[in-house]
Design a protein around this motif. Structure first.
Motif, PDB file in Angstrom:
ATOM      1  N   LYS A   1       0.830  -1.208   0.000  1.00 47.86           N
ATOM      2  CA  LYS A   1       0.000   0.000   0.000  1.00 47.86           C
ATOM      3  C   LYS A   1       0.863   1.256   0.000  1.00 47.86           C
ATOM      4  N   ASN A   2       1.886   1.275   0.845  1.00 48.71           N
ATOM      5  CA  ASN A   2       2.702   2.475   0.933  1.00 48.71           C
ATOM      6  C   ASN A   2       3.565   2.680  -0.311  1.00 48.71           C
ATOM      7  N   LEU A   3       3.997   1.592  -0.939  1.00 50.15           N
ATOM      8  CA  LEU A   3       4.720   1.725  -2.205  1.00 50.15           C
ATOM      9  C   LEU A   3       3.788   2.257  -3.284  1.00 50.15           C
ATOM     10  N   ALA A   4       2.550   1.793  -3.304  1.00 56.53           N
ATOM     11  CA  ALA A   4       1.581   2.306  -4.267  1.00 56.53           C
ATOM     12  C   ALA A   4       1.356   3.799  -4.085  1.00 56.53           C
ATOM     13  N   ILE A   5       1.215   4.235  -2.835  1.00 58.18           N
ATOM     14  CA  ILE A   5       1.030   5.667  -2.558  1.00 58.18           C
ATOM     15  C   ILE A   5       2.249   6.456  -3.025  1.00 58.18           C
ATOM     16  N   LEU A   6       3.435   5.938  -2.738  1.00 60.03           N
ATOM     17  CA  LEU A   6       4.661   6.606  -3.167  1.00 60.03           C
ATOM     18  C   LEU A   6       4.705   6.738  -4.688  1.00 60.03           C
ATOM     19  N   CYS A   7       4.418   5.636  -5.387  1.00 55.76           N
ATOM     20  CA  CYS A   7       4.461   5.658  -6.850  1.00 55.76           C
ATOM     21  C   CYS A   7       3.383   6.573  -7.429  1.00 55.76           C
ATOM     22  N   ASP A   8       2.217   6.570  -6.804  1.00 52.25           N
ATOM     23  CA  ASP A   8       1.080   7.344  -7.301  1.00 52.25           C
ATOM     24  C   ASP A   8       1.296   8.836  -7.114  1.00 52.25           C
ATOM     25  N   LEU A   9       1.552   9.254  -5.894  1.00 46.97           N
ATOM     26  CA  LEU A   9       1.540  10.678  -5.560  1.00 46.97           C
ATOM     27  C   LEU A   9       2.883  11.372  -5.709  1.00 46.97           C
ATOM     28  N   TYR A  10       3.971  10.626  -5.594  1.00 47.28           N
ATOM     29  CA  TYR A  10       5.277  11.272  -5.529  1.00 47.28           C
ATOM     30  C   TYR A  10       6.175  10.948  -6.721  1.00 47.28           C
ATOM     31  N   LEU A  11       6.113   9.724  -7.213  1.00 48.64           N
ATOM     32  CA  LEU A  11       6.968   9.332  -8.335  1.00 48.64           C
ATOM     33  C   LEU A  11       6.237   9.374  -9.674  1.00 48.64           C
ATOM     34  N   LYS A  12       4.911   9.491  -9.628  1.00 50.38           N
ATOM     35  CA  LYS A  12       4.083   9.525 -10.840  1.00 50.38           C
ATOM     36  C   LYS A  12       4.320   8.297 -11.720  1.00 50.38           C
ATOM     37  N   ASP A  13       4.603   7.181 -11.081  1.00 53.65           N
ATOM     38  CA  ASP A  13       4.754   5.904 -11.780  1.00 53.65           C
ATOM     39  C   ASP A  13       3.426   5.166 -11.620  1.00 53.65           C
ATOM     40  N   LEU A  14       2.516   5.410 -12.550  1.00 53.88           N
ATOM     41  CA  LEU A  14       1.161   4.909 -12.374  1.00 53.88           C
ATOM     42  C   LEU A  14       1.064   3.397 -12.525  1.00 53.88           C
ATOM     43  N   ALA A  15       1.913   2.818 -13.367  1.00 48.35           N
ATOM     44  CA  ALA A  15       1.898   1.359 -13.507  1.00 48.35           C
ATOM     45  C   ALA A  15       2.287   0.692 -12.190  1.00 48.35           C
ATOM     46  N   CYS A  16       3.310   1.225 -11.540  1.00 47.64           N
ATOM     47  CA  CYS A  16       3.724   0.716 -10.225  1.00 47.64           C
ATOM     48  C   CYS A  16       2.594   0.881  -9.214  1.00 47.64           C
ATOM     49  N   ALA A  17       1.950   2.049  -9.235  1.00 45.60           N
ATOM     50  CA  ALA A  17       0.868   2.315  -8.285  1.00 45.60           C
ATOM     51  C   ALA A  17      -0.280   1.328  -8.468  1.00 45.60           C
ATOM     52  N   VAL A  18      -0.692   1.110  -9.708  1.00 41.95           N
ATOM     53  CA  VAL A  18      -1.783   0.171  -9.979  1.00 41.95           C
ATOM     54  C   VAL A  18      -1.416  -1.228  -9.503  1.00 41.95           C
ATOM     55  N   GLU A  19      -0.207  -1.665  -9.832  1.00 39.57           N
ATOM     56  CA  GLU A  19       0.221  -3.015  -9.458  1.00 39.57           C
ATOM     57  C   GLU A  19       0.112  -3.240  -7.952  1.00 39.57           C
ATOM     58  N   HIS A  20       0.605  -2.303  -7.161  1.00 39.75           N
ATOM     59  CA  HIS A  20       0.662  -2.521  -5.721  1.00 39.75           C
ATOM     60  C   HIS A  20      -0.656  -2.193  -5.032  1.00 39.75           C
ATOM     61  N   TYR A  21      -1.445  -1.257  -5.571  1.00 42.89           N
ATOM     62  CA  TYR A  21      -2.805  -1.083  -5.057  1.00 42.89           C
ATOM     63  C   TYR A  21      -3.610  -2.370  -5.260  1.00 42.89           C
ATOM     64  N   GLU A  22      -3.453  -3.000  -6.410  1.00 46.92           N
ATOM     65  CA  GLU A  22      -4.205  -4.221  -6.700  1.00 46.92           C
ATOM     66  C   GLU A  22      -3.786  -5.364  -5.769  1.00 46.92           C
TER      67      GLU A  22
END
Length: 240
Positions: free
Chosen positions: A182-203
């Motif tokens: 969850k926290n990696l997804a938040i990091l990728c989503d809001l701070y790194l703008k790596d949406l593929a990473c965010a989707v993967e870890h949110y899922e």
């Protein structure tokens, strides 16, 4: 010996109280074990090393056991418990005093270092917090709770690449430790703008924790912003 049971089994001796979007807290307290975990604690495998060790379950359960040698006597355990209660009550200075005492007498345990780091972070002393998180990670590399706390601290300090590295190293060893997903997804989503990473870890997190409706909302928003971000990922959440 004190044993941490990861994820589903938090039971024997040294258990972990973990926040998902916020920091986890390691707490020494008796807990009700499952029969299998109780048997494992009562009859430790002779193949396990005398120092800290990590054992992943191979019987179909998802989780892990972290075992550490403990020199805590009854008084030291009581001091640790009192310090943990003080952290909950935001009495950070008093908690720090007790935890420093615990660590002086039992420096080989990770939980006091992790809780001391949390207390130091709360009074805005990140250097001291980082020192104790690094010590916990020296004792048990990629320790999931220490890694989760360290990654959060690094993110708040703007050290995003370091935060991601800490998370990814820990997940390579503990993929079943879902707060880090969850926290990696938040990091990728809001701070790194790596949406593929965010989707993967949110899922991954959402599948393990389906009652967390907030994550479903975040994932739905992410898919709206970039509908193709999760294309071809076959294991996505069903978002309504």
């Amino acid at each position: 010996m004190a044993t941490i049971a990861g994820y589903l089994l938090l039971a024997i001796g040294l258990s972990l109280l973990v926040g998902c979007a916020t920091a986890g807290k390691a707490k020494v307290e008796p807990a009700e074990p499952t029969p299998a975990a109780a048997a494992a604690a009562a009859e430790p495998s002779p193949s396990l090393p005398a120092g800290p060790s990590v054992v992943h379950f191979t019987d179909g359960r998802e989780g892990f056991l972290i075992t550490e040698p403990s020199g805590m006597d009854a008084q030291l355990r009581a001091d640790f418990d009192q310090a943990s209660a003080m952290i909950k009550e935001a009495k950070f200075d008093k908690a720090i005093e007790l935890l420093e005492k615990v660590i002086a007498q039992s420096p080989e345990m990770t939980a006091p270092h992790i809780n001391l780091a949390i207390a130091y972070r709360q009074i805005n002393k990140p250097e001291q917090a980082e020192q104790h998180l690094k010590k916990a990670l020296e004792l048990i590399p990629v320790h999931p709770v220490a890694s989760n706390e360290y990654g959060l601290m690094l993110r708040k300090a703007g050290r995003f690449a370091e935060s991601r590295l800490i998370y990814e190293k820990s997940l390579a060893a503990f993929p079943e430790y879902h707060p880090i997903h969850k926290n990696l997804a938040i990091l990728c989503d809001l701070y790194l703008k790596d949406l593929a990473c965010a989707v993967e870890h949110y899922e991954i997190y959402g599948q393990a924790m389906p009652k967390d409706q907030q994550v479903k909302l975040w994932l739905a928003d992410l898919q709206t912003r970039r509908p193709t971000a999760s294309a071809g990922m076959g294991n996505g959440l069903s978002v309504h």
